[in-house]
Design an enzyme around this catalytic site. Structure first.
Site, PDB file in Angstrom:
ATOM      1  N   ASP A  24       0.850  -1.193   0.000  1.00 13.77           N
ATOM      2  CA  ASP A  24       0.000   0.000   0.000  1.00 13.77           C
ATOM      3  C   ASP A  24       0.888   1.246   0.000  1.00 13.77           C
ATOM      4  O   ASP A  24       1.762   1.379   0.847  1.00 13.77           O
ATOM      5  CB  ASP A  24      -0.882  -0.031   1.261  1.00 13.77           C
ATOM      6  CG  ASP A  24      -1.653   1.274   1.447  1.00 13.77           C
ATOM      7  OD1 ASP A  24      -1.970   1.928   0.428  1.00 13.77           O
ATOM      8  OD2 ASP A  24      -1.929   1.628   2.612  1.00 13.77           O
ATOM      9  N   ASN A  26      -0.486   4.577  -0.298  1.00 14.16           N
ATOM     10  CA  ASN A  26      -1.138   5.840   0.094  1.00 14.16           C
ATOM     11  C   ASN A  26      -1.807   5.773   1.465  1.00 14.16           C
ATOM     12  O   ASN A  26      -2.608   6.635   1.810  1.00 14.16           O
ATOM     13  CB  ASN A  26      -2.143   6.289  -0.979  1.00 14.16           C
ATOM     14  CG  ASN A  26      -3.300   5.313  -1.113  1.00 14.16           C
ATOM     15  OD1 ASN A  26      -3.257   4.221  -0.522  1.00 14.16           O
ATOM     16  ND2 ASN A  26      -4.318   5.684  -1.853  1.00 14.16           N
ATOM     17  N   ASP A  28      -4.088   3.904   2.775  1.00 13.09           N
ATOM     18  CA  ASP A  28      -5.491   3.537   3.009  1.00 13.09           C
ATOM     19  C   ASP A  28      -5.633   2.076   3.445  1.00 13.09           C
ATOM     20  O   ASP A  28      -6.750   1.586   3.625  1.00 13.09           O
ATOM     21  CB  ASP A  28      -6.369   3.828   1.776  1.00 13.09           C
ATOM     22  CG  ASP A  28      -6.020   2.943   0.584  1.00 13.09           C
ATOM     23  OD1 ASP A  28      -5.047   2.148   0.683  1.00 13.09           O
ATOM     24  OD2 ASP A  28      -6.700   3.048  -0.448  1.00 13.09           O
ATOM     25  N   ASP A  32      -1.858  -1.337  -3.794  1.00  9.58           N
ATOM     26  CA  ASP A  32      -2.250  -0.627  -5.014  1.00  9.58           C
ATOM     27  C   ASP A  32      -1.229  -0.834  -6.136  1.00  9.58           C
ATOM     28  O   ASP A  32      -0.184  -1.451  -5.937  1.00  9.58           O
ATOM     29  CB  ASP A  32      -2.456   0.863  -4.708  1.00  9.58           C
ATOM     30  CG  ASP A  32      -1.413   1.394  -3.739  1.00  9.58           C
ATOM     31  OD1 ASP A  32      -0.221   1.242  -4.049  1.00  9.58           O
ATOM     32  OD2 ASP A  32      -1.786   1.936  -2.668  1.00  9.58           O
ATOM     33  N   ASP A 101      -5.880 -10.876 -15.074  1.00 12.85           N
ATOM     34  CA  ASP A 101      -6.969 -11.819 -14.899  1.00 12.85           C
ATOM     35  C   ASP A 101      -8.079 -11.495 -15.887  1.00 12.85           C
ATOM     36  O   ASP A 101      -8.404 -10.327 -16.100  1.00 12.85           O
ATOM     37  CB  ASP A 101      -7.519 -11.702 -13.475  1.00 12.85           C
ATOM     38  CG  ASP A 101      -7.536 -13.035 -12.761  1.00 12.85           C
ATOM     39  OD1 ASP A 101      -8.372 -13.877 -13.134  1.00 12.85           O
ATOM     40  OD2 ASP A 101      -6.719 -13.228 -11.845  1.00 12.85           O
ATOM     41  N   ASP A 201     -10.264 -16.857 -15.669  1.00 15.45           N
ATOM     42  CA  ASP A 201     -10.999 -17.264 -14.471  1.00 15.45           C
ATOM     43  C   ASP A 201     -12.180 -18.182 -14.797  1.00 15.45           C
ATOM     44  O   ASP A 201     -12.957 -17.908 -15.724  1.00 15.45           O
ATOM     45  CB  ASP A 201     -11.538 -15.980 -13.800  1.00 15.45           C
ATOM     46  CG  ASP A 201     -12.201 -16.238 -12.461  1.00 15.45           C
ATOM     47  OD1 ASP A 201     -11.491 -16.514 -11.496  1.00 15.45           O
ATOM     48  OD2 ASP A 201     -13.450 -16.153 -12.391  1.00 15.45           O
TER      49      ASP A 201
HETATM   50  C1  NOJ Z   1     -11.842 -18.210  -9.167  1.00 14.80           C
HETATM   51  C2  NOJ Z   1     -11.015 -17.188  -8.475  1.00 14.80           C
HETATM   52  O1  NOJ Z   1      -9.708 -17.680  -8.330  1.00 14.80           O
HETATM   53  C3  NOJ Z   1     -11.689 -16.897  -7.168  1.00 14.80           C
HETATM   54  O2  NOJ Z   1     -10.898 -16.087  -6.332  1.00 14.80           O
HETATM   55  C4  NOJ Z   1     -13.025 -16.266  -7.461  1.00 14.80           C
HETATM   56  O3  NOJ Z   1     -13.739 -16.137  -6.257  1.00 14.80           O
HETATM   57  C5  NOJ Z   1     -13.864 -17.110  -8.420  1.00 14.80           C
HETATM   58  N1  NOJ Z   1     -13.115 -17.654  -9.504  1.00 14.80           N
HETATM   59  C6  NOJ Z   1     -14.977 -16.291  -9.009  1.00 14.80           C
HETATM   60  O4  NOJ Z   1     -14.479 -15.377  -9.940  1.00 14.80           O
HETATM   61 CA    CA Z   2      -3.598   1.957  -1.190  1.00 11.97          CA
END
Ligand code: NOJ
Ligand code: CA
Length: 558
Positions: A24, A26, A28, A32, A101, A201
Site C-alpha cells: 500500500d 497511500n 489507506d 495498489d 486476470d 478465471d
Molecule cells: C476463481 C477465483 O480464483 C476466485 O478467487 C473467485 O472467487 C472465483 N473464480 C470467481 O471469480
Molecule cells: Ca492503497
C-alpha cells in the site's frame, strides 16, 4: 511427447500478485498499483520475469475484484489507468511480462450492462445475462452456486438471474454473439495496451445446459454442477475466442478450468488446445482430516502428482504451482504444524519448481508465509466463507467446526499482507491494513531474509537462477520428465534432454534416508541443495533434504 515448440511462456518464471495485499503506497490500508511498480526491483532481484496480477478493474469488491463493474477502468482503490500504463512501462524496462486476470464467466451486478438488463427487460443488455422464470414460485432448477445456496436470485419483477458464484456476480450469457464480441473487443483492448496474456478465471462455467434441467442427486446436499461445468458445446466458444483473439495476438493464457476430464486435456492445453495451459487442482487435495505425515497420505499425493505430470507431458504443457489466492499456504498444506521449518519449506520448493511446466510463485510463498490462525468468524474477511457459513450454520454446523475447516482450507490465509519487514504492519502500509498482518512477520519478512543466505527467500532465488541459467535451462524447460521408483518417503524425478540429465531428490521426512539404486551414484555433483556445504552427493539424504544433481553423462561430456 514433450512439446518442443519454444515460447517465452515456457521459459518464464511467473509470480502471482494479489494487489490488495502486496504493498500500500497511500496509507489507506489496501495495496495498489503504485505498490507493485515500487516493488518491480524486488521482483527483478528475485529473478522472476512474468507476473500475473489478480483483478484490479473497477469493482464493488464483493469478491475482491472478481466481480467487475468496468472492464476497462482500474478501480480507484488500486489507482488509475495511468498507474497501470506506468506499471506496464516499468515492467517492460525490466523485461518482466505482465498478464492480467480475465473474468468473463460473470461480471458484477453493478456493471452498467446488468443495471440496464434489470431495468429494461427488452434491452440488448438483458440478452447479456441469463434470466429465467421461476417454477411454481420457486427457483427455475436445483443448481447450486460455488459459494453456496441456489445459483438463482429473484428480481422484484419475477425474473431470476443465474450466478455461478455470489449473487453479486451475475453470469454472462455466452450464447449471445453480441456479448461474445464485447468480450473479445475488451481482450484486444488490453492486449493492445501491452499485456502479454491472461489468467482465465472459472472458464469451464460459461456453457450451460440449454434446457436448464435440474440435476437428480441421490443425496440432496450433493453439489450438482454437471449441467453447467464443462458442459458439451463449450468448445465452440473457446475455439472462437482462440481464433478471434488468442491466436492473432499470440496471447499466452493460463486457465482455471475445473471439471476437464483427462480425455479432454488435449482440447484445453498444449499445441492445439484452446489455452496455453490449464491449472491442475487435483494433485494436492488431501481427504478431509487426513494425517499429513502418514505414509498413506504421502503415497496418494505422490501418485496424483506423478500422474498429473505424466499427463501434462503427453498433452504438451502445464503450470506448476503450490499456492494461489484461493489456497492455504503450502507449508501448512503439506506438513503438520509442529514439524514445519525452513528445511521442509525449501524442500517443497525444490520439488515442484524443477518439474515439467511453467513455475508460478504466489506472493509470500518465497519467504515461507504461513496460514493465519483464525479464532472466530470475525477473523474471516472472505465473503464466500461467510455465505457458506450461513448455509452450514442453518444445517447445524457450529462456528467452531466451521473455523476448524477454514483454518485448513480458507482463502484468507493467502490474503494477509505481504511481509516486507519487521517494522510496523510488516512494512505493508502506514495505515491500518484491510486484513490483519500475520503474527509471525517479525521472523518472516523480505528484509531479514534477504540478508540471510540460509533463508527460504534466498533459496527461492537460487532455484530461480538455476532454472533460468544456461546450460540447465534447456533441460528444465524442454527436457522430458520421469519418476524413478524410490523407497519410503523419498520423491524425485529425472529431467533429460539431448543425452544430458539432472536428478532432483527430495526427502519428505524428518528422518535421514537413502534413495538406493535408482538415484545417482555417490560422488555426483550437486547443483543445489537446501543444506550447506553439499558439493558432492554421498548417497544419503538428510532430514527434509532436497538435492539437485547433475547426472554423470553431463560430467563426462565436460
Ligand atoms: C476463481 C477465483 O480464483 C476466485 O478467487 C473467485 O472467487 C472465483 N473464480 C470467481 O471469480
Ligand atoms: Ca492503497
Amino acid at each position: 511427447m514433450t512439446d518442443t515448440v519454444r515460447t517465452w511462456w515456457k521459459e518464464a518464471v511467473f509470480y502471482q500478485i494479489y494487489p490488495r495485499s502486496f504493498l500500500d503506497t497511500n496509507g489507506d490500508g489496501i495495496g495498489d498499483l503504485k505498490g507493485i511498480t515500487r516493488r518491480l526491483d524486488y521482483l527483478e532481484w528475485l529473478g522472476v520475469n512474468a507476473v500475473w496480477i489478480s483483478p484490479v478493474y473497477r469493482s464493488p469488491m464483493e469478491d475482491n475484484g472478481y466481480d467487475i463493474s468496468d472492464y476497462r477502468q482500474i478501480d480507484p482503490v488500486f489507482g488509475t489507468n495511468d498507474d497501470m500504463w506506468e506499471l506496464l512501462k516499468e515492467a517492460k524496462r525490466r523485461n518482466i511480462r505482465v498478464i492480467m486476470d480475465l473474468v468473463v464467466n460473470h461480471c458484477s451486478d453493478e456493471h452498467p450492462w446488468f443495471e440496464k438488463a434489470v431495468a429494461e427487460p427488452d434491452s440488448e443488455e438483458a440478452g447479456y445475462f441469463i434470466f429465467r422464470k421461476g417454477k411454481d414460485g420457486k427457483e427455475p432448477n436445483n443448481w447450486r452456486s460455488n459459494f453456496g445456496g441456489s445459483v438463482w436470485e429473484a428480481l422484484p419483477d419475477g425474473r431470476y438471474y443465474m450466478h455461478t458464484f455470489s449473487a453479486k456476480q451475475p453470469d454472462l450469457n455466452w450464447e449471445n454473439p453480441k456479448l461474445r464480441k464485447q468480450i473479445y473487443d475488451m481482450m484486444k483492448w488490453w492486449l493492445d495496451k501491452g499485456i502479454s496474456g491472461f489468467r482465465v478465471d472459472a472458464i469451464t462455467f460459461i456453457k450451460k445446459d440449454p434446457e436448464f434441467h435440474s440435476v437428480e442427486t441421490e443425496d440432496g446436499s450433493r453439489y450438482p454442477i454437471e449441467n453447467f461445468e464443462n458442459y458439451p458445446g463449450i468448445g465452440k466458444f473457446l475455439e472462437e475466442m482462440k481464433q478471434e483473439v488468442l491466436e492473432p495476438y499470440q496471447c499466452m493464457t493460463v486457465a482455471e478450468a475445473p471439471g476437464v476430464p483427462e480425455s479432454q486435456l488435449g482440447d484445453y492445453e498444449g499445441e492445439n488446445g484452446y489455452f496455453s495451459m490449464i491449472f491442475d487442482f487435483t494433485w494436492d487435495q488431501f481427504p478431509e482430516g487426513a494425517d499429513k505425515a502418514s505414509a498413506e497420505t504421502f503415497t496418494a499425493w505422490r501418485e496424483a502428482m506423478i500422474k498429473g505430470q505424466l499427463l501434462a507431458q503427453k498433452t504438451g504443457w502445464c503450470p506448476i504451482f503450490l499456492e494461489n489466492h484461493d489456497q492455504p499456504r503450502c507449508p501448512d498444506k503439506f506438513f503438520r504444524a509442529e514439524e514445519i521449518d525452513g528445511k521442509n519449506i525449501t524442500m517443497l520448493a525444490a520439488l515442484y519448481f524443477l518439474m515439467f511446466g511453467t513455475p508460478f510463485i504466489y506472493q509470500g510463498q518465497e519467504i515461507g508465509m504461513r496460514n493465519y490462525p483464525m479464532k472466530s468468524m470475525s477473523d474471516v474477511y472472505d465473503r464466500s466463507a461467510h455465505i457458506r457459513f450461513q448455509e452450514a450454520a442453518a444445517a447445524g454446523t457450529t462456528e467452531e467446526e466451521f473455523i476448524a475447516c477454514l483454518n485448513e482450507k480458507g482463502r484468507d490465509h493467502a490474503r494477509t499482507p505481504f511481509q516486507w519487514s519487521a517494522g510496523a504492519n510488516a512494512g505493508f502500509t502506514d495505515g491500518t491494513s484491510w486484513i490483519p498482518v500475520h503474527p509471525d512477520f517479525r521472523a518472516c519478512n523480505v528484509e531479514d531474509e534477504s540478508g540471510d543466505a540460509d533463508s527460504v527467500l534466498q533459496f527461492y532465488r537460487r532455484l530461480i537462477r538455476l532454472r533460468r541459467q544456461e546450460p540447465y535451462r534447456d533441460i528444465f524447460v524442454y527436457g522430458t520428465i520421469e519418476f524413478p521408483e524410490l523407497p519410503g518417503k523419498i520423491i524425485g524425478y529425472k529431467r533429460k534432454k539431448d543425452g544430458r540429465e539432472i536428478t532432483v531428490l527430495c526427502n519428505f521426512s524428518g528422518e535421514a534416508a537413502e534413495p538406493g539404486a535408482s538415484a545417482p551414484g555417490p560422488g555426483t555433483e550437486i547443483l543445489l541443495s537446501n543444506y550447506e556445504n553439499r558439493g558432492i552427493y554421498d548417497g544419503r539424504l538428510r532430514a527434509w533434504e532436497a538435492v539437485v544433481c547433475l547426472s554423470r553423462q553431463i560430467r563426462d561430456q565436460k
